[in-house]
Design a protein around this motif. Structure first.
Motif, PDB file in Angstrom:
ATOM      1  N   VAL A   1       0.840  -1.191   0.000  1.00 47.00           N
ATOM      2  CA  VAL A   1       0.000   0.000   0.000  1.00 47.00           C
ATOM      3  C   VAL A   1       0.876   1.242   0.000  1.00 47.00           C
ATOM      4  CG1 VAL A   1      -1.887  -1.165   1.216  1.00 47.00           C
ATOM      5  CG2 VAL A   1      -0.189   0.116   2.529  1.00 47.00           C
ATOM      6  N   GLY A   2       0.353   2.313  -0.574  1.00 45.79           N
ATOM      7  CA  GLY A   2       1.023   3.607  -0.519  1.00 45.79           C
ATOM      8  C   GLY A   2       0.245   4.523   0.404  1.00 45.79           C
ATOM      9  N   LEU A   3       0.961   5.300   1.206  1.00 48.16           N
ATOM     10  CA  LEU A   3       0.324   6.171   2.198  1.00 48.16           C
ATOM     11  C   LEU A   3       0.684   7.625   1.949  1.00 48.16           C
ATOM     12  CD1 LEU A   3       0.722   4.215   5.562  1.00 48.16           C
ATOM     13  CD2 LEU A   3      -1.405   5.174   4.709  1.00 48.16           C
ATOM     14  N   VAL A   4      -0.330   8.490   1.971  1.00 43.88           N
ATOM     15  CA  VAL A   4      -0.110   9.939   1.902  1.00 43.88           C
ATOM     16  C   VAL A   4      -0.784  10.543   3.123  1.00 43.88           C
ATOM     17  CG1 VAL A   4      -0.475  12.063   0.603  1.00 43.88           C
ATOM     18  CG2 VAL A   4      -0.065   9.916  -0.614  1.00 43.88           C
ATOM     19  N   PHE A   5       0.000  11.199   3.969  1.00 44.48           N
ATOM     20  CA  PHE A   5      -0.509  11.727   5.229  1.00 44.48           C
ATOM     21  C   PHE A   5      -0.891  13.203   5.095  1.00 44.48           C
ATOM     22  CE2 PHE A   5       2.324   8.240   6.410  1.00 44.48           C
ATOM     23  CZ  PHE A   5       1.506   7.498   7.249  1.00 44.48           C
ATOM     24  N   GLN A   6      -1.579  13.679   6.121  1.00 41.53           N
ATOM     25  CA  GLN A   6      -2.013  15.071   6.173  1.00 41.53           C
ATOM     26  C   GLN A   6      -0.827  16.028   6.157  1.00 41.53           C
ATOM     27  OE1 GLN A   6      -4.735  15.801   9.372  1.00 41.53           O
ATOM     28  NE2 GLN A   6      -4.495  18.000   9.302  1.00 41.53           N
ATOM     29  N   ASN A   7       0.260  15.657   6.834  1.00 42.02           N
ATOM     30  CA  ASN A   7       1.411  16.564   6.929  1.00 42.02           C
ATOM     31  C   ASN A   7       2.520  16.239   5.926  1.00 42.02           C
ATOM     32  OD1 ASN A   7       2.451  14.229   7.952  1.00 42.02           O
ATOM     33  ND2 ASN A   7       3.006  15.044   9.950  1.00 42.02           N
ATOM     34  N   TYR A   8       2.231  15.343   4.962  1.00 39.41           N
ATOM     35  CA  TYR A   8       3.124  14.965   3.857  1.00 39.41           C
ATOM     36  C   TYR A   8       4.317  14.117   4.302  1.00 39.41           C
ATOM     37  CZ  TYR A   8       0.576  19.099   2.246  1.00 39.41           C
ATOM     38  OH  TYR A   8      -0.404  20.015   1.994  1.00 39.41           O
ATOM     39  N   ALA A   9       4.899  14.398   5.497  1.00 39.19           N
ATOM     40  CA  ALA A   9       5.988  13.595   6.066  1.00 39.19           C
ATOM     41  C   ALA A   9       7.177  13.474   5.106  1.00 39.19           C
ATOM     42  CB  ALA A   9       5.475  12.212   6.469  1.00 39.19           C
TER      43      ALA A   9
ATOM     44  N   GLN B   1       4.502  20.175  -2.391  1.00 43.21           N
ATOM     45  CA  GLN B   1       4.854  19.156  -1.403  1.00 43.21           C
ATOM     46  C   GLN B   1       3.873  17.981  -1.461  1.00 43.21           C
ATOM     47  OE1 GLN B   1       5.841  20.498   2.625  1.00 43.21           O
ATOM     48  NE2 GLN B   1       6.216  22.550   1.835  1.00 43.21           N
ATOM     49  N   GLN B   2       2.605  18.287  -1.682  1.00 45.45           N
ATOM     50  CA  GLN B   2       1.613  17.229  -1.780  1.00 45.45           C
ATOM     51  C   GLN B   2       1.885  16.340  -2.987  1.00 45.45           C
ATOM     52  OE1 GLN B   2      -0.269  15.014  -0.571  1.00 45.45           O
ATOM     53  NE2 GLN B   2      -1.836  16.370   0.230  1.00 45.45           N
ATOM     54  N   ARG B   3       2.290  16.938  -4.089  1.00 46.34           N
ATOM     55  CA  ARG B   3       2.607  16.166  -5.291  1.00 46.34           C
ATOM     56  C   ARG B   3       3.807  15.246  -5.048  1.00 46.34           C
ATOM     57  NH1 ARG B   3       0.355  18.692 -10.182  1.00 46.34           N
ATOM     58  NH2 ARG B   3      -0.871  20.503  -9.536  1.00 46.34           N
ATOM     59  N   VAL B   4       4.771  15.753  -4.282  1.00 44.59           N
ATOM     60  CA  VAL B   4       5.935  14.920  -3.943  1.00 44.59           C
ATOM     61  C   VAL B   4       5.502  13.727  -3.098  1.00 44.59           C
ATOM     62  CG1 VAL B   4       8.182  14.840  -2.781  1.00 44.59           C
ATOM     63  CG2 VAL B   4       7.504  16.897  -4.042  1.00 44.59           C
ATOM     64  N   ALA B   5       4.640  13.984  -2.123  1.00 41.03           N
ATOM     65  CA  ALA B   5       4.157  12.906  -1.261  1.00 41.03           C
ATOM     66  C   ALA B   5       3.398  11.850  -2.066  1.00 41.03           C
ATOM     67  CB  ALA B   5       3.263  13.479  -0.167  1.00 41.03           C
ATOM     68  N   ILE B   6       2.591  12.281  -3.026  1.00 45.51           N
ATOM     69  CA  ILE B   6       1.862  11.343  -3.871  1.00 45.51           C
ATOM     70  C   ILE B   6       2.832  10.561  -4.754  1.00 45.51           C
ATOM     71  CG2 ILE B   6       0.186  11.138  -5.752  1.00 45.51           C
ATOM     72  CD1 ILE B   6      -1.210  13.643  -4.559  1.00 45.51           C
ATOM     73  N   SER B   7       3.812  11.259  -5.309  1.00 46.61           N
ATOM     74  CA  SER B   7       4.818  10.595  -6.146  1.00 46.61           C
ATOM     75  C   SER B   7       5.546   9.519  -5.361  1.00 46.61           C
ATOM     76  CB  SER B   7       5.832  11.620  -6.666  1.00 46.61           C
ATOM     77  OG  SER B   7       5.213  12.601  -7.458  1.00 46.61           O
ATOM     78  N   ARG B   8       5.937   9.832  -4.137  1.00 45.62           N
ATOM     79  CA  ARG B   8       6.656   8.870  -3.301  1.00 45.62           C
ATOM     80  C   ARG B   8       5.783   7.649  -2.996  1.00 45.62           C
ATOM     81  NH1 ARG B   8       8.540  11.013   2.398  1.00 45.62           N
ATOM     82  NH2 ARG B   8       6.286  10.914   2.698  1.00 45.62           N
ATOM     83  N   ALA B   9       4.505   7.902  -2.687  1.00 47.83           N
ATOM     84  CA  ALA B   9       3.598   6.802  -2.361  1.00 47.83           C
ATOM     85  C   ALA B   9       3.373   5.892  -3.575  1.00 47.83           C
ATOM     86  CB  ALA B   9       2.271   7.355  -1.864  1.00 47.83           C
TER      87      ALA B   9
ATOM     88  N   MET C   1      -4.999   7.813   1.402  1.00 50.22           N
ATOM     89  CA  MET C   1      -4.750   9.245   1.598  1.00 50.22           C
ATOM     90  C   MET C   1      -5.584   9.734   2.777  1.00 50.22           C
ATOM     91  SD  MET C   1      -4.835  10.396  -2.430  1.00 50.22           S
ATOM     92  CE  MET C   1      -3.597  11.671  -2.231  1.00 50.22           C
ATOM     93  N   ASP C   2      -4.891  10.208   3.830  1.00 46.52           N
ATOM     94  CA  ASP C   2      -5.563  10.625   5.060  1.00 46.52           C
ATOM     95  C   ASP C   2      -5.643  12.152   5.124  1.00 46.52           C
ATOM     96  OD1 ASP C   2      -6.795  10.580   7.511  1.00 46.52           O
ATOM     97  OD2 ASP C   2      -4.943  10.270   8.641  1.00 46.52           O
TER      98      ASP C   2
ATOM     99  N   THR D   1      -6.438   1.365  -6.928  1.00 46.23           N
ATOM    100  CA  THR D   1      -7.518   1.489  -5.955  1.00 46.23           C
ATOM    101  C   THR D   1      -7.109   2.522  -4.909  1.00 46.23           C
ATOM    102  OG1 THR D   1      -8.094  -0.833  -6.275  1.00 46.23           O
ATOM    103  CG2 THR D   1      -8.951   0.241  -4.293  1.00 46.23           C
ATOM    104  N   THR D   2      -7.936   3.550  -4.714  1.00 48.35           N
ATOM    105  CA  THR D   2      -7.556   4.675  -3.863  1.00 48.35           C
ATOM    106  C   THR D   2      -8.617   4.936  -2.802  1.00 48.35           C
ATOM    107  OG1 THR D   2      -6.316   5.712  -5.668  1.00 48.35           O
ATOM    108  CG2 THR D   2      -6.958   7.139  -3.828  1.00 48.35           C
ATOM    109  N   VAL D   3      -8.150   5.139  -1.569  1.00 47.18           N
ATOM    110  CA  VAL D   3      -9.023   5.530  -0.464  1.00 47.18           C
ATOM    111  C   VAL D   3      -8.639   6.943  -0.049  1.00 47.18           C
ATOM    112  CG1 VAL D   3      -9.744   5.079   1.907  1.00 47.18           C
ATOM    113  CG2 VAL D   3      -9.294   3.166   0.352  1.00 47.18           C
ATOM    114  N   PHE D   4      -9.635   7.821  -0.004  1.00 46.10           N
ATOM    115  CA  PHE D   4      -9.418   9.241   0.280  1.00 46.10           C
ATOM    116  C   PHE D   4     -10.252   9.606   1.504  1.00 46.10           C
ATOM    117  CE2 PHE D   4     -10.304  13.741  -0.161  1.00 46.10           C
ATOM    118  CZ  PHE D   4      -9.166  14.291  -0.737  1.00 46.10           C
ATOM    119  N   VAL D   5      -9.586   9.860   2.633  1.00 45.17           N
ATOM    120  CA  VAL D   5     -10.287  10.191   3.878  1.00 45.17           C
ATOM    121  C   VAL D   5     -10.454  11.698   3.989  1.00 45.17           C
ATOM    122  CG1 VAL D   5     -10.079  10.234   6.396  1.00 45.17           C
ATOM    123  CG2 VAL D   5      -9.575   8.137   5.139  1.00 45.17           C
ATOM    124  N   THR D   6     -11.668  12.145   4.287  1.00 41.35           N
ATOM    125  CA  THR D   6     -11.923  13.577   4.448  1.00 41.35           C
ATOM    126  C   THR D   6     -13.165  13.801   5.300  1.00 41.35           C
ATOM    127  OG1 THR D   6     -12.331  15.660   3.250  1.00 41.35           O
ATOM    128  CG2 THR D   6     -13.294  13.670   2.321  1.00 41.35           C
ATOM    129  N   HIS D   7     -13.233  14.984   5.916  1.00 37.70           N
ATOM    130  CA  HIS D   7     -14.474  15.387   6.593  1.00 37.70           C
ATOM    131  C   HIS D   7     -15.201  16.436   5.757  1.00 37.70           C
ATOM    132  CE1 HIS D   7     -11.484  18.407   7.864  1.00 37.70           C
ATOM    133  NE2 HIS D   7     -12.497  19.241   7.817  1.00 37.70           N
TER     134      HIS D   7
END
Length: 345
Positions: A76-84, A138-146, A156-157, A185-191
């Motif tokens: 699985v690939g993970l993309v966090f809220q703070n990009y990490a 930064q978000q694009r980098v995080a997605i690329s890494r994942a 994606m949280d 297959t992508t899961v996108f968590v949001t409020h």
């Protein structure tokens, strides 16, 4: 890859966050987990990733039981809220990092990282450090890494919560584009309901650790399972009227049916006359924001709003309204009974 939960429970000491939930996420689709803070959506995502271990039940990737499987082996690939992102590494090095950990040859991991950078449109940023990038970059980098690991599932949280409003719109469109191009297959968590409804193939609404509804965005809006979903989805919030409401015409045909509460979207109202109406109210305030006009109405102690009414209306006017489209009827437990169908009431 299909993701399936069977009677999955998650407890933290005496607190049950998820209680025997069941669902199947279709392969190659983007699914949003939507709900208020504390509803269990991020917990569900971390159970998929393996960062949390379920207290009960089973988790499957296709037909493979991964309930006890190590997160590293779940693909699985993970993309966090703070990009990490690693601040001491360049964009290229950040994208290559998981490939380096997987001991991929240097030439291959560079080629893979450059491929991901082209996909996310950051090839001109590869030699920069995270501190030199905007939030969207930064978000694009995080997605690329994942995505560099070619994951079966991308998780994606709340990935857009740190961005300003205009950038959020841009990035959610980019996430949708990337998902459609990769078919992962992508899961996108949001409020944020607007985020969820705008990019997802399907939306899973949670509240207090229970699944309220899973459906496509249109069905979710037009045919909610219960009052919680009806109120959570849509802006302005859906108008509701008890059977005893002073706003309702006691002679209306709707009283020939069994129901406890009616739900009416603000854009469904149309002007009527005194001989044929569903709701009578007084105009309290008229709000104009750009091209949008919202009419705030009052009937006794009840307040509701109407939009998309093109008429010469002034404050303090008494107006009579009918409804175009579905009347959502709820029982005493706030579950949907039926909708009245495409008609005028």
């Amino acid at each position: 890859m299909q993701v399936r939960f069977e009677d999955v429970t998650m407890r933290f000491q005496d607190n049950t966050v998820l209680d025997k939930i069941n669902f199947t996420l279709p392969s190659k689709q983007l699914v949003s987990f939507l709900g208020p803070s504390g509803c269990g959506k991020s917990t569900t995502l971390y159970l998929i990733s393996g960062l949390l271990e379920a207290s009960g039940g089973k988790i499957f990737f296709d037909d493979r039981d991964v309930t006890k499987l190590d997160p590293v082996k779940r693909q699985v690939g993970l993309v966090f809220q703070n990009y990490a992102l690693y601040p001491h590494l360049t964009v290229l090095e950040n994208i290559m990092f998981p490939l380096k950990m997987a001991k991929m040859p240097k030439k291959e991991r560079r080629e893979r990282a450059e491929e991901m950078a082209r996909l996310t449109r950051i090839t001109d940023q590869l030699n920069k450090y995270p501190r030199q990038l905007s939030g969207g970059q930064q978000q694009r980098v995080a997605i690329s890494r994942a995505l560099s690991k070619s994951p079966d599932t991308l998780l994606m949280d709340e990935p857009l919560s740190n961005l300003d409003a205009r950038l959020r719109i841009e990035m959610r469109e980019e996430i949708r584009r990337i998902q459609q191009e990769t078919e992962v297959t992508t899961v996108f968590v949001t409020h944020d309901q607007e985020e969820a409804l705008s990019i997802a193939d399907r939306v899973m609404v949670l509240d207090k650790g229970e699944i309220q509804q899973i459906s496509d965005p249109v069905t979710l809006y037009q045919r909610p399972n219960n009052l919680f979903v009806a109120k959570f989805i849509g802006t302005p919030i859906i108008n509701t009227f008890q059977r005893s409401s002073v706003a309702l015409n006691p002679e209306a045909e709707i009283f020939n049916q069994e129901w406890e509460l009616i739900g009416i979207r603000s854009e469904q109202f149309r002007l009527a006359d005194e001989s044929d109406y569903l709701i009578k109210a007084q105009v309290q305030r008229i709000e104009n924001v750009g091209k949008e006009t919202t009419i705030h109405c009052v009937a006794g102690e009840e307040h509701f709003v109407a939009t998309d009414i093109e008429a010469n209306i002034s404050e303090n006017d008494t107006i009579y309204l009918k409804v175009k489209g579905d009347l959502l009827l709820f029982d005493q437990d706030n579950n949907i009974i039926e909708s009245s169908g495409d008609n005028e009431s």
